[in-house]
Write an enzyme that holds these catalytic residues in place. Sequence first.
Site, PDB file in Angstrom:
ATOM      1  N   SER B 325       0.796  -1.225   0.000  1.00  0.00           N
ATOM      2  CA  SER B 325       0.000   0.000   0.000  1.00  0.00           C
ATOM      3  C   SER B 325       0.826   1.273   0.000  1.00  0.00           C
ATOM      4  O   SER B 325       0.302   2.348  -0.281  1.00  0.00           O
ATOM      5  CB  SER B 325      -0.928   0.010   1.204  1.00  0.00           C
ATOM      6  N   ASP B 362     -10.943  -6.125  -1.324  1.00  0.00           N
ATOM      7  CA  ASP B 362     -10.328  -5.111  -0.479  1.00  0.00           C
ATOM      8  C   ASP B 362      -9.852  -5.816   0.783  1.00  0.00           C
ATOM      9  O   ASP B 362     -10.368  -6.867   1.161  1.00  0.00           O
ATOM     10  CB  ASP B 362     -11.362  -4.030  -0.110  1.00  0.00           C
ATOM     11  N   HIS B 368     -15.174   0.027   2.654  1.00  0.00           N
ATOM     12  CA  HIS B 368     -14.929   1.318   3.291  1.00  0.00           C
ATOM     13  C   HIS B 368     -16.080   2.293   3.069  1.00  0.00           C
ATOM     14  O   HIS B 368     -16.047   3.421   3.527  1.00  0.00           O
ATOM     15  CB  HIS B 368     -13.644   1.941   2.740  1.00  0.00           C
ATOM     16  N   CYS B 381      -7.756   2.153   1.330  1.00  0.00           N
ATOM     17  CA  CYS B 381      -8.812   1.449   0.601  1.00  0.00           C
ATOM     18  C   CYS B 381      -8.286   0.926  -0.733  1.00  0.00           C
ATOM     19  O   CYS B 381      -7.838   1.687  -1.588  1.00  0.00           O
ATOM     20  CB  CYS B 381      -9.992   2.408   0.370  1.00  0.00           C
TER      21      CYS B 381
END
Lengths: 357, 622
Positions: B325, B362, B368, B381
């Site tokens: 991420s 996810d 989310h 997210c």
Amino acid sequence: MKLFRKLDPVPLLCAAALSSAGIAVIWSATRGSAYAGLPSRQGYWLLVAFAAFFLGYFADRRHLERGAYVFFGGVLAILIALLAVGKVSAGVQRWVHFGGLNFQPSELAKIALILALARYFSRLKTKPPYGLEEISIPLLMVAGLALPVALQPDLGSGLLLGLISVPIFFFAGIRRSAVLVLGLGAAAAAPSLFFSLKEYQQNRILNFLNPERDPLGTGYHVVQSKIAIGSGGMFGKGFQQGTQSQLRFIPEQHTDFIFSVLAEEFGFVGVVLVLGLVLFLTLYLLGYLEYAKTKFAVLVVVGLSCAFAIQTSINIAMAAGLLPVVGLPLPLMSYGGSSLVVTFLGFGIVAGYRRRR
Amino acid sequence: MAPLPQRKGTALPAMEKKVTAAVAALFLVFFLLILFFWNLQVLNHDRYQRLADNNRIRIIQMPANRGIITDRNGIILADSTPDYSLAIIAEDAEDSPEETVLALANLLGREGTTAVGRFREDAARTPYRPVRVFEHLDEREVALFETLQDRFPGAVLLVVPRRYYPFDKTTSHILGYVGEISEGQLQSGEYPGAKRRDIVGKFALEKAFDRYLRGTDGGRQVEVDARGREISILGVTEPTPGANLSLTLDIRVQQELEEAFGEEKGAGVVLGARTGEVLAMVSLPAFDPNEFSLGLSRERWNEILTDPDHPLQNKVIQGIYPPGSTFKVVTAITGLMERVVSPGETLFCSGGYYYGGRVYRDWKAAGHGIVNLRKAIVESCDVYFYQTGERAGIEAMAKWGSILGLGKRTGIDLPGEVEGLLPSPAWKKRVRKQPWFPGETLSASIGQGYVLVTPLQLCNLYSTIARRGVRMDPYLVHRAVKEEGLELYRRDPMVSQETEIPQDVWNSIIQALEGVVSDPHGTGRAAGIPGYRVAGKTGTAQVVRLQETPSKEEDIPYRLRDHGWFAGFAPVEKPMFAAVVVVEHGGHGSSTAAPIVSRILKKSLEFYPPETGGERGPKEVR
């Protein structure tokens, strides 16, 4: 002084010149070392050697001939006694100690052998040339002295005794067939002789045959000696200026390898001068054959003169790496009283024949 | 010449002939002797003269000290200490050098047979060169040998400078180690001016800056006697020590970072956010460079080489990991620059994204909800970035990733840096011989799939963000200075590229990254520092794709657990330090890597308070 009137000064002067040169080189070779006292001691020995010369010079010729076997027997007895009970120092028994003096009887053995051989051949009833039958006893004499000397162990002196008897046999006259048989016998005996040697002696011979075998071990000595000689050049590095000798790269440099020091410091010129003087002295002594009236006298003059030349050549050839190193002093020049005194004694005996003309 | 006998009646027959033969033989022998001496003394004089000089004149090496390496505050990180070795000069050892070796082994209580073996291997090479048989003597051994030296002709005590690293493992991957030059290195010419047996840098800075650090050996020309004793000195050339290196590193920050990892493995790096200077660089597990200076045994070397944790690898520049991420900032910038998303635009995240016939999940199965850019970064997210990536396309992400410095070396002054990978269809075609599948764009947009970065690249990226688009190359070596003050090498902070990304993009990104740490829902709350504004991003790099999601982290075998990332900088309003930490098999970055980054940024700000000008301020000592 009437006694000295007939004295021919030439041999004595030559010998004295070579000995003095020797002392100078010993001085250079021992400078600043634990041996620094040796040149003056060699000087004292030179005085003793002069006395020995006159001992030989005045010795009665008939006594010389008659006493030859007694002398031979005495030296042989000393050598054997030395082997049996001689003082052991580092595996080497070469010295007789009496009083403060140390003497190497193997040096005396040279004169004893020459006198005994001369006497034997001079009494032979038959005519030369001689065959094996006649020469078997003199051969036993040679072996009888050479063996105990070689066992001391002093291989060099032992072999030398064999070599110095060659001119006597030659002048006495030997048959060709006998020479041939002797030569073959020697060749056959060589291997067993080799294996009876001590390990270090074997190594020296092997290293001589193949110097690459051990460049840092026993071969090292010869290499360093050759470097000293070669680096001396035409005129030498100068008295006490030899780097090889002053920095002690040369082994046994005041005894067996004294000639390397001379060659380094005085160069080719010095070498030629010394070799020329040795040759001149030998030929001069051979010239005394003119006064040798008996067969005994001829053989003694030949034997003693040639012994000097032979030992000198062998020592120099060793220093130059032409022969295996077996430990043999350079006559007149190496440090060592026994050798000096005996050499002078021999010259005295030869010179004495002129007096007896 | 004495008269030769002429008269008749001599005592033996054929006398004249025999005398002539004897005289001829004498002349021949003496003539041959003189001829031989002529050959030795006149014809071959030069050769023997040279040999005589070689005998008496020796060059005794005086090894130069290697340059000292210090950190930014002048604290010594690499030094030279005297090291005693016993050597044998074979030519000087009286009878058997090997016996001398054994006698010495006996004296020192060391093992003798291997020393003899070493000696044999080496002795034949150069005459009169001392052959080292026992190394690294301690004080007791030195004293013992010196008192009894006379018993061991040919044995000499050598003093050789030995490299010493006071912080041992802590600086291993930065400084590297030194060792004797190998035959291959000698031939290759990669060490200009090096001689056989020289000690050269073999790894990291010691290697890269070897030509500065290595000095010039000196020597003494001495005259020696046959036993090797020095008689006089003919000439001396003093050795010139190597240049000293001063680094940008702060050993205190370095130690703190290493400690912060505890038992964990991985890599961490701290950069000066305004300069690109490396303040700390840790790769774990590390090795002890002092072990190398002492000479490694073959067994130990193999042990290090085959260690599954690769202690010799500097993971900061050589470890390649999927960025996870932490890569989402690149996707976000791409989306904003390509105008496929805007900061205010919202998307709906239901916990997965249906694309190309399958669902891209996810990390939060419940989804989310409504997300904008800020929330997408703060809560990490995935669905938001799947869509951003899909819209922008892989080519655009590769373009902006490259502008931000990924997929290529940062140019740090350490050897062996790797490029990482910023995938593109062209790359896949070239290397994998396969077309690019659209789904792979989605994986790439959340930093999985083919994307690979080194921790240093990532830290460089976050520094660039902190500088709002100004790229600077990271570096470790500030100066190389000779003892007399001559500067041979210098590097100062330098801008390598100014990206043309507008300020409003930076505002959005940085505000969102701050939210990661400060927002109640932020994934990086563990990175917070009281009293400072911190910005950053968590990341989780998949090691393997698991078939089923296990309910608990602990259920996954250690080797299969994900790597945890955190990348960040502080203070947000005036960034001074950027830090990246990857904890191998540490699971989520939020729980493992973020606290380490928090701790190291806090410590750095303590050492260099922003009020006083930070690490560039007046406190700095050089």
